[in-house]
Structures are given as C-alpha cells and as structure tokens.
Scaffold this motif. Structure first.
Motif, short mmCIF file in Angstrom:
data_model
loop_
_atom_site.label_atom_id
_atom_site.label_comp_id
_atom_site.label_asym_id
_atom_site.label_seq_id
_atom_site.Cartn_x
_atom_site.Cartn_y
_atom_site.Cartn_z
N ILE A 137 -5.33 3.72 5.83
CA ILE A 137 -4.72 5.05 5.88
C ILE A 137 -3.21 4.92 5.79
CG2 ILE A 137 -4.41 7.10 7.31
CD1 ILE A 137 -7.23 6.56 8.41
N VAL A 194 -6.32 5.68 1.64
CA VAL A 194 -6.23 7.14 1.72
C VAL A 194 -4.78 7.53 1.98
CG1 VAL A 194 -6.97 9.20 2.95
CG2 VAL A 194 -8.59 7.34 2.57
N GLN A 195 -4.25 8.36 1.12
CA GLN A 195 -2.88 8.83 1.24
C GLN A 195 -2.87 10.17 1.98
OE1 GLN A 195 0.10 7.78 0.48
NE2 GLN A 195 1.15 9.72 0.86
N LEU A 196 -2.14 10.23 3.10
CA LEU A 196 -2.10 11.47 3.87
C LEU A 196 -1.34 12.57 3.15
CD1 LEU A 196 -1.65 10.28 7.56
CD2 LEU A 196 -3.75 10.71 6.27
N CYS A 206 -6.46 17.08 6.08
CA CYS A 206 -7.32 15.95 5.73
C CYS A 206 -8.15 15.39 6.88
CB CYS A 206 -6.46 14.82 5.16
SG CYS A 206 -5.23 14.20 6.36
N LEU A 258 -11.36 12.70 6.83
CA LEU A 258 -11.21 11.33 7.30
C LEU A 258 -12.24 10.98 8.37
CD1 LEU A 258 -7.32 10.95 7.49
CD2 LEU A 258 -8.89 9.71 5.99
N PHE A 261 -4.22 1.20 9.75
CA PHE A 261 -3.36 2.37 9.81
C PHE A 261 -1.93 1.92 9.52
CE2 PHE A 261 -6.96 3.25 12.54
CZ PHE A 261 -7.32 4.55 12.19
N VAL A 318 1.37 10.63 10.72
CA VAL A 318 0.29 9.70 11.09
C VAL A 318 -0.10 9.87 12.56
CG1 VAL A 318 1.62 7.64 11.76
CG2 VAL A 318 -0.60 7.38 10.65
#
Length: 207
Positions: A6, A37-39, A65, A69, A81, A94
C-alpha cells in the motif's frame, strides 16, 4: 501467496513507489504474487470513532478506497505499508486509511506478516515508521524487519535508486517476508494453526 503493498503517497510513481517496487520485484523472484495499491490524491475520510463498523467488517464511509482495501486484505497473505515523510510524520492519508482499515477490517490482518517502510529526503523516517508500526503490533501481525531500518532516502525516484543501502534494505525486507510466508504455509500443511488470543479483559487506568 500474495503480498499487498500500500503506497501512502499521493504521488503515483514517486519515491515511496520506487521503494515498494523494489520489494515487489524481489518478492516476485521468490514466486510471491504482489499488488501495489496507490491511495491516490483524492480526499480520504478520517476515522471518527463512531463504532458503526463493529461486527460489519466494513467502514460506514464508502466514498473512498478503504472498503475496497478491506476486501483485498481478505485474500492477501502479507502486507507492506509505505509512506513518505511529512514534518517527521507519516502522511495523513496513510494514517487515516490504516486507522479505518484496522478498526473495520482488523480480522483480515490478524497473524499475517507485514512490514512498514518510509521514504524521506533526509530525516523523520524513524518517527514515521514508529507511528504506522503501531497498527501491526496490536493486530498480532509478525513484523518483518531487515538489515537496517526500513527506510530509503532521496528527493526523487532517481535519487532513491542511488541509495544503495536503502534499496538493499528493501530487498532484504522482501526476502524475509518470503521466508516467513513460506514458513507459515509449511506450518499449515503440518497442522500448525494460529493461536486463539484471549480478548475478555478490557481495563483502563481507573478501575
């Protein structure tokens, strides 16, 4: 086996992504599937402590998102992370996502190994790592370490690549993650399952 990585940076292909990509590439070489996975850079709702997620397995807010997730986490075997450093701290993005992920979907993370990484131009990495490690420690997750603190340094992706020790640290995170995942898988085949935690006692400092 699959590891979900992430990216807590709003920049899709920046420094944090470069570090995560090095981990993903090394995991792939160990026959571990990966997904980064791009926030993104759209607004993310902070947790408001409403308790509406209790027993539901999803957050009450569905306009970002987080619930996606939580669903992905069900099928992941490990996690990384990643965060950039802002004012000696992880990105607010994040932190907001992780708070809600672990409150609403914590069961999907229990007993699964995870690592945290930080990227910075110069400093603030250790405090950023400390902040986002807390979620793992309270969720019975084996924490993946490396041969140095889980950080890279540089102001651009090109500079990150030139951080030889930082990139080496990322690769060693991946190798340690692959090893733990394979050990867990071998344990399952031998009938070794995760322990059942006691969760009956809940006290505070005045009783």
């Amino acid at each position: 086996m699959k590891v979900l990585l992430i990216n807590g940076s709003p920049r899709a292909n920046g420094c944090t992504f470069t570090a995560l990509s090095e981990i993903a590439e090394t995991l792939n070489a160990e026959n571990i599937e990966t997904e980064i996975v791009q926030l993104g850079n759209k607004p993310v709702q902070d947790c408001i402590g409403c308790g509406g997620c209790a027993g539901k397995g999803k957050c009450v807010f569905s306009n970002d998102c987080v619930n996606e997730l939580i669903e992905k986490a069900k099928y992941a075997d490990g996690f990384v992370f990643g965060t950039p450093v802002y004012y000696a701290h992880p990105s607010g993005r994040v932190l907001s996502v992780m708070d809600r992920l672990f409150y609403a979907g914590g069961i999907n993370f229990e007993h699964k190994p995870a690592a945290v990484i930080a990227s910075a131009r110069r400093a603030g990495t250790t405090s950023a790592l400390d902040a986002i490690s807390k979620h793992l420690g309270i969720s019975q997750m084996p924490i993946i370490s490396s041969t140095y603190w889980n950080m890279v340094h540089g102001n651009t992706p090109e500079e990150i690549v030139r951080d030889a020790e930082g990139m080496q640290t990322m690769r060693n995170i991946a190798r340690n993650m692959a090893w733990i995942l394979k050990c867990i898988e071998a344990g399952k085949r031998s009938g070794i399952t995760a322990p059942q935690a006691e969760k009956t006692a809940r006290t505070n400092f005045i009783r």
